[in-house]
Scaffold this motif. Structure first.
Motif, PDB file in Angstrom:
ATOM      1  N   ILE A  19      12.766   2.225   5.872  1.00 54.25           N
ATOM      2  CA  ILE A  19      12.306   3.062   6.648  1.00 54.25           C
ATOM      3  C   ILE A  19      10.872   2.476   7.064  1.00 54.25           C
ATOM      4  N   PHE A  20       9.969   1.792   6.255  1.00 57.29           N
ATOM      5  CA  PHE A  20       8.806   1.420   6.690  1.00 57.29           C
ATOM      6  C   PHE A  20       8.849   0.494   7.666  1.00 57.29           C
ATOM      7  N   THR A  21       9.690  -0.655   7.789  1.00 58.30           N
ATOM      8  CA  THR A  21       9.943  -1.523   8.779  1.00 58.30           C
ATOM      9  C   THR A  21      10.223  -0.618  10.116  1.00 58.30           C
ATOM     10  N   LEU A  35       0.746   6.185  11.404  1.00 60.40           N
ATOM     11  CA  LEU A  35       0.713   7.092  10.316  1.00 60.40           C
ATOM     12  C   LEU A  35       1.833   7.033   9.414  1.00 60.40           C
ATOM     13  N   SER A  36       2.618   5.816   9.568  1.00 57.82           N
ATOM     14  CA  SER A  36       3.903   6.212   8.820  1.00 57.82           C
ATOM     15  C   SER A  36       3.602   5.237   7.584  1.00 57.82           C
ATOM     16  N   GLN A  37       3.930   3.896   7.601  1.00 63.59           N
ATOM     17  CA  GLN A  37       3.976   2.826   6.537  1.00 63.59           C
ATOM     18  C   GLN A  37       2.552   2.954   5.858  1.00 63.59           C
ATOM     19  N   GLY A  38       2.450   2.663   4.703  1.00 66.08           N
ATOM     20  CA  GLY A  38       1.337   3.051   3.859  1.00 66.08           C
ATOM     21  C   GLY A  38       0.464   1.619   3.661  1.00 66.08           C
ATOM     22  N   PHE A  39      -0.497   1.522   4.879  1.00 64.95           N
ATOM     23  CA  PHE A  39      -1.526   0.553   4.676  1.00 64.95           C
ATOM     24  C   PHE A  39      -2.528   0.956   5.405  1.00 64.95           C
ATOM     25  N   CYS A 124      12.105   9.292  -4.294  1.00 64.14           N
ATOM     26  CA  CYS A 124      11.443   7.963  -4.921  1.00 64.14           C
ATOM     27  C   CYS A 124      11.481   7.210  -3.962  1.00 64.14           C
ATOM     28  N   PHE A 125      10.463   6.017  -4.374  1.00 61.62           N
ATOM     29  CA  PHE A 125      10.100   5.010  -3.451  1.00 61.62           C
ATOM     30  C   PHE A 125      11.462   4.201  -3.125  1.00 61.62           C
ATOM     31  N   ASP A 126      11.544   3.681  -1.751  1.00 61.31           N
ATOM     32  CA  ASP A 126      12.781   3.346  -1.355  1.00 61.31           C
ATOM     33  C   ASP A 126      13.371   1.987  -1.954  1.00 61.31           C
ATOM     34  N   HIS A 172       2.334   9.916  -7.184  1.00 61.32           N
ATOM     35  CA  HIS A 172       3.698  10.043  -6.574  1.00 61.32           C
ATOM     36  C   HIS A 172       3.767   9.569  -5.200  1.00 61.32           C
ATOM     37  N   ASN A 173       4.469   8.483  -4.628  1.00 63.54           N
ATOM     38  CA  ASN A 173       4.823   8.479  -3.322  1.00 63.54           C
ATOM     39  C   ASN A 173       6.197   8.903  -3.128  1.00 63.54           C
ATOM     40  N   PRO A 174       6.653   9.713  -2.360  1.00 57.31           N
ATOM     41  CA  PRO A 174       5.620  10.157  -1.121  1.00 57.31           C
ATOM     42  C   PRO A 174       4.983  11.418  -1.231  1.00 57.31           C
ATOM     43  N   VAL A 203       0.804   2.260  -8.819  1.00 51.43           N
ATOM     44  CA  VAL A 203      -0.078   1.452  -7.765  1.00 51.43           C
ATOM     45  C   VAL A 203      -1.123   2.368  -7.224  1.00 51.43           C
ATOM     46  N   TYR A 204      -1.107   3.720  -7.149  1.00 56.35           N
ATOM     47  CA  TYR A 204      -2.168   4.421  -6.469  1.00 56.35           C
ATOM     48  C   TYR A 204      -3.051   4.997  -7.446  1.00 56.35           C
ATOM     49  N   GLU A 205      -3.175   4.312  -8.881  1.00 59.74           N
ATOM     50  CA  GLU A 205      -3.704   4.871  -9.962  1.00 59.74           C
ATOM     51  C   GLU A 205      -5.318   5.339  -9.715  1.00 59.74           C
ATOM     52  N   GLY A 234      -3.119  -4.520  -3.933  1.00 62.31           N
ATOM     53  CA  GLY A 234      -2.981  -4.336  -2.440  1.00 62.31           C
ATOM     54  C   GLY A 234      -3.639  -2.867  -2.214  1.00 62.31           C
ATOM     55  N   LYS A 235      -3.354  -1.890  -2.944  1.00 60.75           N
ATOM     56  CA  LYS A 235      -3.846  -0.570  -2.328  1.00 60.75           C
ATOM     57  C   LYS A 235      -5.410  -0.428  -3.079  1.00 60.75           C
ATOM     58  N   THR A 236      -5.446  -0.927  -3.996  1.00 62.70           N
ATOM     59  CA  THR A 236      -6.987  -0.845  -4.614  1.00 62.70           C
ATOM     60  C   THR A 236      -8.144  -1.520  -3.909  1.00 62.70           C
ATOM     61  N   TYR A 319      -2.412   7.872  -1.005  1.00 62.83           N
ATOM     62  CA  TYR A 319      -2.929   8.339   0.352  1.00 62.83           C
ATOM     63  C   TYR A 319      -2.044   8.997   1.364  1.00 62.83           C
ATOM     64  N   PHE A 320      -1.046   9.432   0.831  1.00 64.98           N
ATOM     65  CA  PHE A 320       0.040  10.298   1.449  1.00 64.98           C
ATOM     66  C   PHE A 320      -0.245  11.799   1.611  1.00 64.98           C
ATOM     67  N   GLN A 321       0.203  12.199   2.720  1.00 69.35           N
ATOM     68  CA  GLN A 321       0.141  13.820   2.809  1.00 69.35           C
ATOM     69  C   GLN A 321       1.284  14.455   3.209  1.00 69.35           C
ATOM     70  N   LEU A 364       7.646  15.660   6.413  1.00 72.00           N
ATOM     71  CA  LEU A 364       7.284  14.398   7.028  1.00 72.00           C
ATOM     72  C   LEU A 364       6.096  13.931   6.138  1.00 72.00           C
ATOM     73  N   ARG A 365       5.838  12.471   5.863  1.00 70.00           N
ATOM     74  CA  ARG A 365       4.794  11.911   5.081  1.00 70.00           C
ATOM     75  C   ARG A 365       3.758  11.099   6.154  1.00 70.00           C
ATOM     76  N   PHE A 366       2.708  11.799   6.016  1.00 69.48           N
ATOM     77  CA  PHE A 366       1.621  11.026   6.708  1.00 69.48           C
ATOM     78  C   PHE A 366       0.724  10.065   5.817  1.00 69.48           C
TER      79      PHE A 366
HETATM   80  N1  GLN Z   1       4.213   1.553  -0.210  1.00 70.10           N
HETATM   81  C1  GLN Z   1       4.119   1.823   1.319  1.00 70.10           C
HETATM   82  C2  GLN Z   1       4.637   2.838   1.810  1.00 70.10           C
HETATM   83  O1  GLN Z   1       5.006   3.617   1.094  1.00 70.10           O
HETATM   84  C3  GLN Z   1       5.353   0.705   2.014  1.00 70.10           C
HETATM   85  C4  GLN Z   1       5.504  -0.623   1.423  1.00 70.10           C
HETATM   86  C5  GLN Z   1       6.626  -1.261   2.183  1.00 70.10           C
HETATM   87  O2  GLN Z   1       6.542  -1.298   3.609  1.00 70.10           O
HETATM   88  N2  GLN Z   1       7.443  -1.962   1.531  1.00 70.10           N
HETATM   89  O3  GLN Z   1       4.402   3.501   2.878  1.00 70.10           O
END
Ligand code: GLN
Length: 390
Positions: A19-21, A35-39, A124-126, A172-174, A203-205, A234-236, A319-321, A364-366
């Motif tokens: 889904i991120f791609t 505001l989709s993929q987390g970066f 959970c994370f995909d 927790h993501n998301p 990873v979001y510690e 990456g996140k930190t 960093y998700f809402q 939705l996750r932002f």
């Molecule tokens: N961790 C990021 C997120 O949840 C995306 C990581 C990825 O694109 N594989 O948005």
């Protein structure tokens, strides 16, 4: 060779593009605020970039040691000891990985045999599910409750003699919910009579808000003894594209982890590891500053988006809402996310993508790891779009 004939043999026949791609590509195609993929849409600290360039030009460009640069592993050990009073031996118990996704995958593959069961807590994370399938193990999804808290009764019921691993994730993501020390105590009690190992994705510690310190599995001696604790640079340090992360685990687990790691990745980008070690040496205060930085960004996001018409859920970390829209529309979340991107010019992640059965709670996750102007424009577009789409 008839490549068509390979199709039915796919190891992941039911898995589409992540889904991120999908959402980032759609956002790009339509010029949407992403505001989709987390970066982050800002860069990491200039001093970190300078360190990277210096090492690149100094010729630090050949293979790093398989487990990671010793100086980086020592920096990780020092950080984890200072924060969690956990003493991992950098020589045997800390391994640098090519991102946390690889770390999680390696931890799954190194411990599971065909038919073993791996419990995940959904949403959970995909990457967890496909990682389990690639290991020929079985995914056992257990739903978090309606507040996205662990459902202890359901978790206890899901455990069988075939259960080999449990994957947890906090912050927790998301959902942006955090586990607390009591949750870890409860989990330790539940697992005590079993041989189940834990993968703790942390990873979001360094994004745990409102004065509540992150409850790391590393800080819980009983759980630590059976866990792979995975975190990410990456996140930190705002460098998600560097794909550098690490796994801390007791010696026996780390030995198994490295047995697989050496043939999955072998080793990780050398100048990046040097740069991170330098930066961590110079700026031990960075994690605390990052926490304050993201708490402020969360508050800013919530203020900006509060009158868009969506219900903002609590956000304790990451960093998700999450935002509910069920009171506004019956559109499936994937459809709303698509239309918001194409027609409204703002992209978010449909949370059903994190459920193996596609459960759609109309959420939705932002991602709020974005510059002020990006967030302001995102809020403006969302407000307008919701008026016409729903
Ligand atoms: N961790 C990021 C997120 O949840 C995306 C990581 C990825 O694109 N594989 O948005």
């Amino acid at each position: 060779m008839d490549f068509e004939s390979l199709k039915p043999q796919s190891r992941l026949p039911a898995v589409g593009t992540t889904i991120f791609t999908v959402m980032s590509q759609l956002a790009q195609q339509h010029g949407a605020i992403n505001l989709s993929q987390g970066f982050p849409d800002y860069s990491g600290p200039p001093a970190l970039m300078d360190h990277y360039c210096r090492h690149l030009h100094a010729g630090d460009n050949q293979y790093a040691p398989m487990a990671g640069l010793v100086r980086l592993r020592e920096a990780i050990a020092d950080k984890v000891a200072a924060l969690y009073d956990a003493h991992y031996d950098p020589e045997h118990e800390i391994t640098v990985t090519a991102g946390a996704t690889q770390g999680v995958y390696t931890a799954i593959t190194c411990l599971t045999r065909p038919g073993d069961e791996v419990i995940v807590l959904e949403p959970c994370f995909d990457s967890y599910g496909p990682g389990i399938l690639l290991a020929n193990a079985r995914i056992v999804p257990v739903r978090l409750d309606h507040d996205y808290r662990p459902d202890w009764a359901a978790l206890a019921q899901a455990i069988t003699p075939r259960t080999r691993l449990l994957i947890i994730n906090s912050p927790h993501n998301p959902t942006g919910r955090n586990w607390h020390r009591e949750d870890l105590d409860r989990l330790a009690a539940l697992l005590r009579p079993t041989p189940i190992a834990v993968i703790s994705d942390e990873v979001y510690e360094h994004m745990s808000y409102d004065g509540v310190a992150h409850a790391s599995v590393a800080a819980h001696p009983e759980l630590r003894a059976r866990s792979f604790v995975i975190s990410s640079f990456g996140k930190t340090f705002h460098v998600t594209g560097w794909k550098i992360a690490y796994c801390c685990a007791p010696r026996e687990l780390s030995t198994e982890f490295r047995r697989s790691h050496q043939f999955i990745t072998f080793c990780v980008n050398t100048p990046g590891q040097h740069a991170l070690a330098d930066f961590m040496r110079d700026r031990p205060d960075w994690p605390a500053e990052l926490n304050a930085f993201y708490q402020q960004r969360r508050d800013h996001f919530r203020a900006l988006f509060s009158d868009c018409g969506l219900h903002l859920q609590p956000c304790e970390g990451t960093y998700f809402q999450l935002a509910d829209y069920g009171h506004l529309s019956d559109l499936p979340d994937r459809e709303l996310a698509r239309r918001l991107t194409i027609e409204g010019g703002v992209a978010a992640i449909p949370v059903s993508a994190f459920h193996s059965d596609g459960e759609d709670r109309k959420v939705l996750r932002f991602c709020f790891a974005k510059r002020e102007e990006t967030l302001a424009e995102g809020a403006r577009r969302l407000r307008l779009a919701l008026q016409t789409i729903v």
